[in-house]
Write an enzyme that holds these catalytic residues in place. Structure first.
Site, mmCIF file in Angstrom:
data_model
loop_
_atom_site.group_PDB
_atom_site.id
_atom_site.type_symbol
_atom_site.label_atom_id
_atom_site.label_comp_id
_atom_site.label_asym_id
_atom_site.label_seq_id
_atom_site.Cartn_x
_atom_site.Cartn_y
_atom_site.Cartn_z
ATOM 1 N N THR A 161 40.233 28.766 32.631
ATOM 2 C CA THR A 161 39.530 30.010 32.945
ATOM 3 C C THR A 161 38.605 30.422 31.802
ATOM 4 O O THR A 161 38.869 30.089 30.638
ATOM 5 C CB THR A 161 40.573 31.132 33.184
ATOM 6 O OG1 THR A 161 39.913 32.389 33.153
ATOM 7 C CG2 THR A 161 41.657 31.156 32.120
ATOM 8 N N ASP A 162 37.572 31.188 32.136
ATOM 9 C CA ASP A 162 36.685 31.688 31.069
ATOM 10 C C ASP A 162 37.399 32.714 30.204
ATOM 11 O O ASP A 162 36.934 33.040 29.105
ATOM 12 C CB ASP A 162 35.397 32.290 31.652
ATOM 13 C CG ASP A 162 35.615 33.536 32.503
ATOM 14 O OD1 ASP A 162 36.772 33.830 32.865
ATOM 15 O OD2 ASP A 162 34.618 34.231 32.802
ATOM 16 N N GLU A 163 38.543 33.209 30.682
ATOM 17 C CA GLU A 163 39.267 34.223 29.898
ATOM 18 C C GLU A 163 39.807 33.655 28.590
ATOM 19 O O GLU A 163 40.183 34.413 27.695
ATOM 20 C CB GLU A 163 40.391 34.839 30.734
ATOM 21 C CG GLU A 163 39.850 35.614 31.924
ATOM 22 C CD GLU A 163 40.849 36.574 32.536
ATOM 23 O OE1 GLU A 163 41.728 37.074 31.813
ATOM 24 O OE2 GLU A 163 40.752 36.813 33.742
ATOM 25 N N TYR A 176 48.310 36.047 29.830
ATOM 26 C CA TYR A 176 47.799 35.072 30.813
ATOM 27 C C TYR A 176 46.799 34.126 30.152
ATOM 28 O O TYR A 176 46.980 32.898 30.174
ATOM 29 C CB TYR A 176 47.138 35.797 32.003
ATOM 30 C CG TYR A 176 46.190 34.921 32.795
ATOM 31 C CD1 TYR A 176 46.668 33.850 33.561
ATOM 32 C CD2 TYR A 176 44.802 35.139 32.768
ATOM 33 C CE1 TYR A 176 45.787 33.027 34.268
ATOM 34 C CE2 TYR A 176 43.929 34.332 33.475
ATOM 35 C CZ TYR A 176 44.419 33.274 34.221
ATOM 36 O OH TYR A 176 43.559 32.459 34.917
HETATM 37 N N1 LIG Z 1 41.207 33.596 40.439
HETATM 38 C C1 LIG Z 1 40.256 33.465 39.539
HETATM 39 O O1 LIG Z 1 39.313 34.280 39.523
HETATM 40 C C2 LIG Z 1 40.284 32.316 38.561
HETATM 41 C C3 LIG Z 1 39.177 32.142 37.717
HETATM 42 C C4 LIG Z 1 39.175 31.056 36.845
HETATM 43 C C5 LIG Z 1 40.242 30.190 36.794
HETATM 44 N N2 LIG Z 1 41.321 30.393 37.593
HETATM 45 C C6 LIG Z 1 42.425 29.425 37.513
HETATM 46 O O2 LIG Z 1 42.503 28.782 38.777
HETATM 47 C C7 LIG Z 1 43.848 28.441 39.086
HETATM 48 C C8 LIG Z 1 44.230 28.981 40.438
HETATM 49 O O3 LIG Z 1 44.037 30.378 40.456
HETATM 50 P P1 LIG Z 1 44.285 31.236 41.760
HETATM 51 O O4 LIG Z 1 43.452 32.455 41.624
HETATM 52 O O5 LIG Z 1 44.178 30.393 42.959
HETATM 53 O O6 LIG Z 1 45.795 31.648 41.517
HETATM 54 P P2 LIG Z 1 46.889 32.136 42.567
HETATM 55 O O7 LIG Z 1 47.854 32.919 41.767
HETATM 56 O O8 LIG Z 1 46.229 32.771 43.727
HETATM 57 O O9 LIG Z 1 47.558 30.781 43.052
HETATM 58 C C9 LIG Z 1 48.338 29.998 42.180
HETATM 59 C C10 LIG Z 1 49.072 28.933 42.951
HETATM 60 O O10 LIG Z 1 49.930 28.239 42.052
HETATM 61 C C11 LIG Z 1 51.234 28.163 42.635
HETATM 62 N N3 LIG Z 1 52.229 28.154 41.561
HETATM 63 C C12 LIG Z 1 52.531 29.175 40.710
HETATM 64 N N4 LIG Z 1 53.499 28.789 39.876
HETATM 65 C C13 LIG Z 1 53.802 27.506 40.183
HETATM 66 C C14 LIG Z 1 54.715 26.560 39.649
HETATM 67 N N5 LIG Z 1 55.530 26.867 38.629
HETATM 68 N N6 LIG Z 1 54.775 25.317 40.203
HETATM 69 C C15 LIG Z 1 53.973 24.998 41.253
HETATM 70 N N7 LIG Z 1 53.100 25.867 41.813
HETATM 71 C C16 LIG Z 1 53.016 27.103 41.262
HETATM 72 C C17 LIG Z 1 51.354 29.394 43.501
HETATM 73 O O11 LIG Z 1 52.374 29.261 44.477
HETATM 74 C C18 LIG Z 1 49.952 29.468 44.083
HETATM 75 O O12 LIG Z 1 49.821 28.638 45.197
HETATM 76 C C19 LIG Z 1 44.697 29.019 37.951
HETATM 77 O O13 LIG Z 1 44.995 27.956 37.072
HETATM 78 C C20 LIG Z 1 43.796 30.033 37.275
HETATM 79 O O14 LIG Z 1 44.086 30.107 35.919
HETATM 80 C C21 LIG Z 1 41.370 31.442 38.476
#
Ligand SMILES: NC(=O)c1ccc[n+]([C@@H]2O[C@H](COP(=O)([O-])OP(=O)(O)OC[C@H]3O[C@@H](n4cnc5c(N)ncnc54)[C@H](O)[C@@H]3O)[C@@H](O)[C@H]2O)c1
Length: 316
Positions: free
Chosen positions: A124-126, A148
């Protein structure tokens, strides 16, 4: 082509699964997900129906025993699984380190042992922390400011170090804020939408002046596909440079619902520290021919329609 994806039943993971399933016709997908509150098997049920190409395992990324024997010599493994909500990370930071750092490390080590050819970490950009003006390039130092982003930065540092000793084929992508259908309504855009569907007021942290950029989940998934197709390794920022204040997002969604912003936006106490602005420089990924196609303002109608039709998928 055999592809292993963790977190595939979540918001971004399900879009990545769709993109790879559609763009690589002969690919076989092994999707792993713990199915936390943020996930729903319905997000990938249309893919899992194709038993010849897609298999789903319900497991925690930490329990490598559950997937170790199934990823022998896979072509690609993509780690999308995470605990992803900053507010929750203050209340339960150990879970974030467990999933996002230890989980990523175990995933990575297991992939190496099983000779997976390419390993992708979705970050993430964070991890850069706030940037009040200008933007961060991939070479800038990481300076996370909450549990996070710290857990994601720690994973990157561990995984990144492997390239020296193991000469691993690693790709790390740092996305900015992502929007789209299937996002759990704890994040700003779906939170505003679902509150207004239920005729409740939107809650905005602090003054609402924090600045974020929003990229569509489809554009993000396409960027990952292109990086894979072009066999890229190293670190890539993925995002756009269209900035919105949180309050602007809330006001815009109020307008879509024809609700009076003065009545439907409530300001609540902010976190003790909340990054004021994020910004990533995307020149590196632009050079390989990617640029964002979608726009949040244009896509909002479709996203609102989706939440109206699927509000029951979320326990809120
Ligand atoms: N949402 C954003 O704006 C954003 C931006 C940049 C990067 N990201 C990154 O993208 C990725 C996905 O983000 P998201 O928004 O879809 O998150 P989300 O929380 O909506 O989904 C996360 C998924 O991971 C699964 N999960 C959680 N813990 C787990 C574990 N221990 N074992 C297996 N599965 C597990 C959950 O069941 C879910 O399906 C993350 O790594 C996040 O850091 C998100």
């Amino acid at each position: 082509m055999k592809i292993f994806i963790t977190g595939g039943a979540g918001f971004i993971g399900s879009h990545i699964c769709e993109e790879l399933y559609n763009k690589i016709p002969n690919s076989k997908l092994l999707i792993l997900d713990k199915v936390t509150y943020a996930a729903n098997l319905k997000f990938v049920s249309h893919l899992v129906r194709d038993k010849k190409r897609v298999k789903f395992i319900k497991a925690d990324i930490i329990d490598s025993i559950k997937y170790k024997s199934q990823i022998n010599n896979f072509d690609i493994a993509i780690n999308v699984a995470a605990e992803s909500h900053v507010d929750r990370s203050f209340r339960n930071s150990i879970l974030f380190t467990k999933t996002n750092t230890l989980g990523a490390h175990i995933f990575f080590q297991t992939c190496l042992e099983k000779k997976v050819k390419k390993i992708v970490q979705v970050s993430t950009d964070e991890v850069y922390g706030e940037k009040l003006s200008g933007s961060f390039s991939e070479k800038n130092q990481l300076n996370p400011t909450n549990p996070y982003s710290a857990s994601k930065a720690a994973a990157e540092i561990i995984i990144g170090s492997y390239k020296y000793h193991f000469k691993s084929n690693i790709l790390i992508v740092r996305g900015n804020n992502i929007y789209g259908k299937r996002q759990f309504p704890e994040k700003l855009i779906p939170s505003c939408i679902t509150k207004l569907i239920k005729n409740k007021p939107i809650e905005i942290h602090g003054s609402g002046k924090h600045i974020r950029c929003y990229l569509s989940a489809k554009d993000f998934a396409q960027a990952i596909y292109l990086l894979l197709k072009k066999k890229k390794r190293g670190v890539f920022n993925i995002g756009n440079n269209i900035y919105y204040k949180n309050i602007e997002i809330a006001e815009f969604i109020c307008k879509k619902f024809k609700k009076d912003k003065k009545k439907y936006i409530r300001f609540v106490k902010d976190r003790p520290f909340n990054d004021r602005r994020y910004s990533v420089n995307i020149n590196k990924i632009k050079k390989i021919g990617w640029k964002p196609k979608d726009s949040l303002k244009f896509d909002l109608d479709e996203i609102i329609r989706w939440y109206k039709n699927n509000i029951n998928l979320f326990k809120i």
